[in-house]
Write a protein that holds these residues in place. Structure first.
Motif, PDB file in Angstrom:
ATOM      1  N   ARG A   1      -5.680   8.955   7.290  1.00 16.07           N
ATOM      2  CA  ARG A   1      -6.279   7.935   6.423  1.00 16.07           C
ATOM      3  C   ARG A   1      -5.370   6.727   6.252  1.00 16.07           C
ATOM      4  O   ARG A   1      -5.821   5.588   6.326  1.00 16.07           O
ATOM      5  CB  ARG A   1      -6.613   8.532   5.056  1.00 16.07           C
ATOM      6  CG  ARG A   1      -7.860   9.380   5.100  1.00 16.07           C
ATOM      7  CD  ARG A   1      -8.286   9.848   3.749  1.00 16.07           C
ATOM      8  NE  ARG A   1      -8.373   8.705   2.843  1.00 16.07           N
ATOM      9  CZ  ARG A   1      -8.621   8.796   1.557  1.00 16.07           C
ATOM     10  NH1 ARG A   1      -8.815   9.961   1.007  1.00 16.07           N
ATOM     11  NH2 ARG A   1      -8.690   7.728   0.806  1.00 16.07           N
ATOM     12  N   LEU A   2      -4.072   6.958   6.025  1.00 14.30           N
ATOM     13  CA  LEU A   2      -3.162   5.836   5.813  1.00 14.30           C
ATOM     14  C   LEU A   2      -3.026   4.998   7.080  1.00 14.30           C
ATOM     15  O   LEU A   2      -3.101   3.769   7.035  1.00 14.30           O
ATOM     16  CB  LEU A   2      -1.795   6.308   5.327  1.00 14.30           C
ATOM     17  CG  LEU A   2      -0.811   5.197   4.966  1.00 14.30           C
ATOM     18  CD1 LEU A   2      -1.372   4.272   3.889  1.00 14.30           C
ATOM     19  CD2 LEU A   2       0.516   5.789   4.509  1.00 14.30           C
TER      20      LEU A   2
ATOM     21  N   VAL B   1      -6.818  -3.204   0.435  1.00 11.65           N
ATOM     22  CA  VAL B   1      -7.129  -3.073   1.859  1.00 11.65           C
ATOM     23  C   VAL B   1      -8.294  -3.982   2.230  1.00 11.65           C
ATOM     24  O   VAL B   1      -8.221  -4.731   3.215  1.00 11.65           O
ATOM     25  CB  VAL B   1      -7.439  -1.599   2.227  1.00 11.65           C
ATOM     26  CG1 VAL B   1      -7.967  -1.491   3.652  1.00 11.65           C
ATOM     27  CG2 VAL B   1      -6.200  -0.728   2.048  1.00 11.65           C
TER      28      VAL B   1
ATOM     29  N   PHE C   1       0.895  11.085   1.289  1.00 13.64           N
ATOM     30  CA  PHE C   1      -0.280  10.472   1.900  1.00 13.64           C
ATOM     31  C   PHE C   1      -0.923  11.401   2.908  1.00 13.64           C
ATOM     32  O   PHE C   1      -0.288  12.335   3.398  1.00 13.64           O
ATOM     33  CB  PHE C   1       0.102   9.157   2.589  1.00 13.64           C
ATOM     34  CG  PHE C   1       1.152   9.333   3.662  1.00 13.64           C
ATOM     35  CD1 PHE C   1       0.793   9.627   4.965  1.00 13.64           C
ATOM     36  CD2 PHE C   1       2.506   9.215   3.362  1.00 13.64           C
ATOM     37  CE1 PHE C   1       1.758   9.799   5.952  1.00 13.64           C
ATOM     38  CE2 PHE C   1       3.474   9.383   4.336  1.00 13.64           C
ATOM     39  CZ  PHE C   1       3.098   9.683   5.642  1.00 13.64           C
TER      40      PHE C   1
ATOM     41  N   THR D   1       0.218   4.413  -0.661  1.00 11.73           N
ATOM     42  CA  THR D   1      -0.410   5.658  -0.237  1.00 11.73           C
ATOM     43  C   THR D   1      -1.878   5.384   0.066  1.00 11.73           C
ATOM     44  O   THR D   1      -2.362   4.281  -0.185  1.00 11.73           O
ATOM     45  CB  THR D   1      -0.294   6.739  -1.346  1.00 11.73           C
ATOM     46  OG1 THR D   1      -0.904   7.950  -0.908  1.00 11.73           O
ATOM     47  CG2 THR D   1      -0.918   6.287  -2.649  1.00 11.73           C
ATOM     48  N   ASP D   2      -2.583   6.374   0.561  1.00  8.74           N
ATOM     49  CA  ASP D   2      -4.024   6.241   0.763  1.00  8.74           C
ATOM     50  C   ASP D   2      -4.795   6.836  -0.412  1.00  8.74           C
ATOM     51  O   ASP D   2      -5.999   6.772  -0.465  1.00  8.74           O
ATOM     52  CB  ASP D   2      -4.439   6.976   2.048  1.00  8.74           C
ATOM     53  CG  ASP D   2      -4.189   8.464   1.930  1.00  8.74           C
ATOM     54  OD1 ASP D   2      -3.030   8.847   1.701  1.00  8.74           O
ATOM     55  OD2 ASP D   2      -5.138   9.248   2.045  1.00  8.74           O
ATOM     56  N   ARG D   3      -4.089   7.402  -1.373  1.00  6.77           N
ATOM     57  CA  ARG D   3      -4.707   8.130  -2.484  1.00  6.77           C
ATOM     58  C   ARG D   3      -4.794   7.293  -3.748  1.00  6.77           C
ATOM     59  O   ARG D   3      -4.067   6.325  -3.914  1.00  6.77           O
ATOM     60  CB  ARG D   3      -3.871   9.369  -2.801  1.00  6.77           C
ATOM     61  CG  ARG D   3      -3.730  10.282  -1.619  1.00  6.77           C
ATOM     62  CD  ARG D   3      -2.762  11.392  -1.885  1.00  6.77           C
ATOM     63  NE  ARG D   3      -2.615  12.213  -0.687  1.00  6.77           N
ATOM     64  CZ  ARG D   3      -1.807  13.226  -0.589  1.00  6.77           C
ATOM     65  NH1 ARG D   3      -1.065  13.570  -1.611  1.00  6.77           N
ATOM     66  NH2 ARG D   3      -1.731  13.910   0.529  1.00  6.77           N
TER      67      ARG D   3
ATOM     68  N   PRO E   1      -7.902   0.614  -2.379  1.00  6.87           N
ATOM     69  CA  PRO E   1      -9.048   0.183  -1.556  1.00  6.87           C
ATOM     70  C   PRO E   1      -9.354  -1.311  -1.703  1.00  6.87           C
ATOM     71  O   PRO E   1      -9.705  -1.970  -0.731  1.00  6.87           O
ATOM     72  CB  PRO E   1     -10.205   1.052  -2.065  1.00  6.87           C
ATOM     73  CG  PRO E   1      -9.536   2.280  -2.594  1.00  6.87           C
ATOM     74  CD  PRO E   1      -8.251   1.781  -3.203  1.00  6.87           C
TER      75      PRO E   1
ATOM     76  N   MET F   1      -6.131   2.900   7.455  1.00  8.02           N
ATOM     77  CA  MET F   1      -6.174   1.761   6.528  1.00  8.02           C
ATOM     78  C   MET F   1      -5.313   0.609   7.050  1.00  8.02           C
ATOM     79  O   MET F   1      -5.738  -0.545   7.052  1.00  8.02           O
ATOM     80  CB  MET F   1      -5.666   2.178   5.142  1.00  8.02           C
ATOM     81  CG  MET F   1      -6.553   3.143   4.418  1.00  8.02           C
ATOM     82  SD  MET F   1      -5.703   3.831   2.990  1.00  8.02           S
ATOM     83  CE  MET F   1      -6.536   2.942   1.692  1.00  8.02           C
TER      84      MET F   1
ATOM     85  N   ILE G   1       0.881  -1.166   0.000  1.00  6.77           N
ATOM     86  CA  ILE G   1       0.000   0.000   0.000  1.00  6.77           C
ATOM     87  C   ILE G   1       0.921   1.218   0.000  1.00  6.77           C
ATOM     88  O   ILE G   1       1.506   1.550   1.021  1.00  6.77           O
ATOM     89  CB  ILE G   1      -0.945  -0.005   1.217  1.00  6.77           C
ATOM     90  CG1 ILE G   1      -1.837  -1.240   1.151  1.00  6.77           C
ATOM     91  CG2 ILE G   1      -1.758   1.290   1.264  1.00  6.77           C
ATOM     92  CD1 ILE G   1      -2.747  -1.408   2.330  1.00  6.77           C
TER      93      ILE G   1
END
Length: 112
Positions: free
Chosen positions: A53-54, A29, A49, A12-14, A26, A57, A10
């Motif tokens: 959020r990261l 995750v 990131f 990044t969260d973007r 997503p 996750m 993973i």
């Protein structure tokens, strides 16, 4: 097998435009959250990131450990600054083991 470990990357969260041919983040995750057994997450190459959020996750996955590294092949990716990375490592250590890779030194400007 008993000594198996499930893992995913993973970065990044973007949403990122095709850094790899992997499923979108997503999906990775959600798949990891459903798995039973020992799990790990690799954050490599780490990209910019949102901290909350990261961390959220990664927390939802409940990994046994997280490995964090930088862009080791000089692809000129959008990387976070040292302060943001340090805070990420600090927050992750509250609930899992963190394994910082040596290539992260370039971004942190210190040795692990």
């Amino acid at each position: 097998p008993k000594k198996s470990i499930f893992g995913t990357t993973i970065e990044t969260d973007r949403y990122i435009e095709q850094v790899s041919e992997s499923p979108d983040i997503p999906c990775r995750v959600e798949a990891m959250k459903r798995l039973e057994g020992k799990k790990f997450v690799s954050i490599e190459p780490i990209l910019q990131f949102d901290l909350e959020r990261l961390v959220g996750m990664i927390f939802e996955i409940r990994p046994s450990f997280v490995s964090v590294g930088s862009d080791s092949k000089n692809h000129n990716l959008l990387e976070p600054d040292a302060e943001r990375i340090s805070e990420l490592l600090k927050r992750l250590r509250k609930f899992t083991e963190v394994r910082a890779k040596r290539n992260l030194e370039r971004l942190l400007r210190r040795t692990y």
